[in-house]
Scaffold this motif. Structure first.
Motif, PDB file in Angstrom:
ATOM      1  N   VAL A  32       0.852  -1.178   0.000  1.00  0.00           N
ATOM      2  CA  VAL A  32       0.000   0.000   0.000  1.00  0.00           C
ATOM      3  C   VAL A  32       0.888   1.228   0.000  1.00  0.00           C
ATOM      4  O   VAL A  32       1.769   1.359   0.843  1.00  0.00           O
ATOM      5  CB  VAL A  32      -0.907   0.026   1.255  1.00  0.00           C
ATOM      6  CG1 VAL A  32      -1.758   1.283   1.258  1.00  0.00           C
ATOM      7  CG2 VAL A  32      -1.774  -1.217   1.303  1.00  0.00           C
ATOM      8  N   ILE A  50      -6.579   1.255   6.951  1.00  0.00           N
ATOM      9  CA  ILE A  50      -5.840   0.428   5.992  1.00  0.00           C
ATOM     10  C   ILE A  50      -5.436  -0.886   6.641  1.00  0.00           C
ATOM     11  O   ILE A  50      -4.892  -0.902   7.740  1.00  0.00           O
ATOM     12  CB  ILE A  50      -4.554   1.137   5.509  1.00  0.00           C
ATOM     13  CG1 ILE A  50      -4.882   2.449   4.802  1.00  0.00           C
ATOM     14  CG2 ILE A  50      -3.753   0.225   4.586  1.00  0.00           C
ATOM     15  CD1 ILE A  50      -3.665   3.310   4.556  1.00  0.00           C
ATOM     16  N   SER A  51      -5.675  -1.980   5.933  1.00  0.00           N
ATOM     17  CA  SER A  51      -5.158  -3.281   6.328  1.00  0.00           C
ATOM     18  C   SER A  51      -4.459  -3.890   5.125  1.00  0.00           C
ATOM     19  O   SER A  51      -5.029  -3.940   4.036  1.00  0.00           O
ATOM     20  CB  SER A  51      -6.285  -4.197   6.803  1.00  0.00           C
ATOM     21  OG  SER A  51      -5.782  -5.487   7.097  1.00  0.00           O
ATOM     22  N   ALA A  52      -3.203  -4.312   5.296  1.00  0.00           N
ATOM     23  CA  ALA A  52      -2.427  -4.820   4.164  1.00  0.00           C
ATOM     24  C   ALA A  52      -1.660  -6.069   4.530  1.00  0.00           C
ATOM     25  O   ALA A  52      -1.134  -6.193   5.640  1.00  0.00           O
ATOM     26  CB  ALA A  52      -1.452  -3.752   3.666  1.00  0.00           C
ATOM     27  N   ASN A  95      -2.560   5.605  -3.045  1.00  0.00           N
ATOM     28  CA  ASN A  95      -3.372   6.735  -2.610  1.00  0.00           C
ATOM     29  C   ASN A  95      -2.505   7.981  -2.717  1.00  0.00           C
ATOM     30  O   ASN A  95      -1.829   8.335  -1.777  1.00  0.00           O
ATOM     31  CB  ASN A  95      -3.816   6.492  -1.163  1.00  0.00           C
ATOM     32  CG  ASN A  95      -4.828   7.503  -0.697  1.00  0.00           C
ATOM     33  OD1 ASN A  95      -4.835   8.635  -1.144  1.00  0.00           O
ATOM     34  ND2 ASN A  95      -5.674   7.088   0.221  1.00  0.00           N
ATOM     35  N   VAL A 133       3.151  -0.995   3.849  1.00  0.00           N
ATOM     36  CA  VAL A 133       2.359   0.232   3.750  1.00  0.00           C
ATOM     37  C   VAL A 133       3.314   1.421   3.775  1.00  0.00           C
ATOM     38  O   VAL A 133       4.187   1.494   4.648  1.00  0.00           O
ATOM     39  CB  VAL A 133       1.356   0.364   4.907  1.00  0.00           C
ATOM     40  CG1 VAL A 133       0.670   1.730   4.872  1.00  0.00           C
ATOM     41  CG2 VAL A 133       0.315  -0.742   4.848  1.00  0.00           C
ATOM     42  N   ALA A 147      -2.205  -1.051  -2.883  1.00  0.00           N
ATOM     43  CA  ALA A 147      -3.057   0.124  -3.040  1.00  0.00           C
ATOM     44  C   ALA A 147      -2.203   1.351  -3.249  1.00  0.00           C
ATOM     45  O   ALA A 147      -1.093   1.438  -2.742  1.00  0.00           O
ATOM     46  CB  ALA A 147      -3.955   0.309  -1.833  1.00  0.00           C
ATOM     47  N   GLY A 193     -10.519  -0.770   4.729  1.00  0.00           N
ATOM     48  CA  GLY A 193      -9.869  -0.910   3.434  1.00  0.00           C
ATOM     49  C   GLY A 193      -8.851  -2.019   3.497  1.00  0.00           C
ATOM     50  O   GLY A 193      -7.928  -1.974   4.287  1.00  0.00           O
ATOM     51  N   SER A 194      -8.994  -3.064   2.685  1.00  0.00           N
ATOM     52  CA  SER A 194      -8.124  -4.227   2.787  1.00  0.00           C
ATOM     53  C   SER A 194      -7.679  -4.672   1.409  1.00  0.00           C
ATOM     54  O   SER A 194      -8.492  -4.845   0.516  1.00  0.00           O
ATOM     55  CB  SER A 194      -8.858  -5.373   3.483  1.00  0.00           C
ATOM     56  OG  SER A 194      -8.039  -6.516   3.560  1.00  0.00           O
ATOM     57  N   ILE A 211      -3.655   1.928  10.764  1.00  0.00           N
ATOM     58  CA  ILE A 211      -2.969   1.065   9.803  1.00  0.00           C
ATOM     59  C   ILE A 211      -2.575  -0.255  10.459  1.00  0.00           C
ATOM     60  O   ILE A 211      -1.972  -0.276  11.540  1.00  0.00           O
ATOM     61  CB  ILE A 211      -1.691   1.737   9.270  1.00  0.00           C
ATOM     62  CG1 ILE A 211      -2.024   3.038   8.537  1.00  0.00           C
ATOM     63  CG2 ILE A 211      -0.914   0.791   8.353  1.00  0.00           C
ATOM     64  CD1 ILE A 211      -0.815   3.905   8.266  1.00  0.00           C
ATOM     65  N   SER A 250     -12.561  -2.769  -0.830  1.00  0.00           N
ATOM     66  CA  SER A 250     -11.581  -3.848  -0.821  1.00  0.00           C
ATOM     67  C   SER A 250     -11.203  -4.212  -2.242  1.00  0.00           C
ATOM     68  O   SER A 250     -11.922  -3.919  -3.198  1.00  0.00           O
ATOM     69  CB  SER A 250     -12.142  -5.090  -0.110  1.00  0.00           C
ATOM     70  OG  SER A 250     -13.265  -5.574  -0.809  1.00  0.00           O
TER      71      SER A 250
END
Length: 245
Positions: free
Chosen positions: A2, A88-90, A69, A94, A67, A62-63, A114, A38
């Motif tokens: 992310v 945010i989940s990754a 942004n 990140v 990603a 948000g997973s 996060i 997602s």
């Protein structure tokens, strides 16, 4: 992975409440109107986008695996009602950069803003006023965390460790600010299972500040291994049991 924004070096600040002021309203270019967002491959938001008011009953607001942004984006008032990573989940890394503001997000487990299974990098951004019920009021990472020229203020890990940051790997910080973060257990501002390193700034005025952070153990910093501080300012940090700073 992310990625939010692009590199810069000037610290920024986020609003400390959940209200949307005229400046934020003027920057709004997109809204998350669904309860979750997602993607299995990527999420992309345009310059200056706002993502706010999303809620995931199971999991995260948000997973994704990857990603983007871009610079100046704002993510606020998102909730992971039954999981980690309020905004945010990754599964991977990140990266938050270039004047991004991530604030007033909540998670019922780890990572109020996060949650990442790997490395988290925050540069020239603000991640503030976030809350996790367990670890990492702002950031929870399964790997290393690097913070530079950023503010992580007013975050809370209610019952766990790391009011602002909880990391399984090394934590490295430079030219940043940690004010009034709170943890129910260890590390009012930072909890690191490995080592915590506060770097010496190239310009004396750009040192890192820890002010009025609190926890049961380690009012500002708690490390499972070593703590290395080259130059930083500690003021009015408190611990109920041991290690005010």
């Amino acid at each position: 992975e992310v990625t939010i924004g692009s590199n810069s070096s000037t610290p920024v600040n986020a609003p400390t409440t959940g209200s949307v002021d005229s400046a934020l309203a003027a920057e709004t270019t997109s809204e998350a109107s669904e309860s979750t967002f997602s993607a299995s491959t990527s999420i992309s938001l345009t310059l200056g986008s706002n993502v706010y008011g999303t809620s995931a009953g199971q999991g995260n607001s948000g997973s994704s695996d990857s990603a983007t942004n871009p610079s100046g984006s704002i993510m606020f008032r998102n909730t992971a009602a039954s999981g980690s990573g309020g905004a945010i989940s990754a599964k991977g890394e990140v990266t938050v950069t270039s004047g991004s503001n991530i604030y007033n997000n909540t998670a019922s487990v780890n990572g109020g803003a996060i949650s990442a299974e790997s490395k988290v990098t925050v540069v020239n951004s603000a991640v503030s006023s976030n809350t996790a019920e367990v670890n990492g009021g702002a950031v929870s990472a399964g790997g290393e965390v690097t913070v530079s020229a950023s503010t992580l203020n007013y975050n809370t890990a209610t019952e766990g460790s790391g009011g602002a940051i909880s990391a399984e790997g090394k934590v490295t910080v430079s030219n940043s600010e940690f004010i009034e973060n709170e943890a129910g257990n260890e590390g009012g501002a930072i909890y690191g299972e490995s080592e915590v390193i506060i770097l010496k700034p190239s310009i004396p005025s750009e040192k890192t500040y820890f002010t009025e952070n609190s926890a049961d153990f380690g009012g500002a910093i708690y490390a499972g291994a070593s703590v290395s501080i080259s130059d930083a300012n500690f003021e009015d940090n408190t611990a109920e049991e041991a290690g005010g700073a």
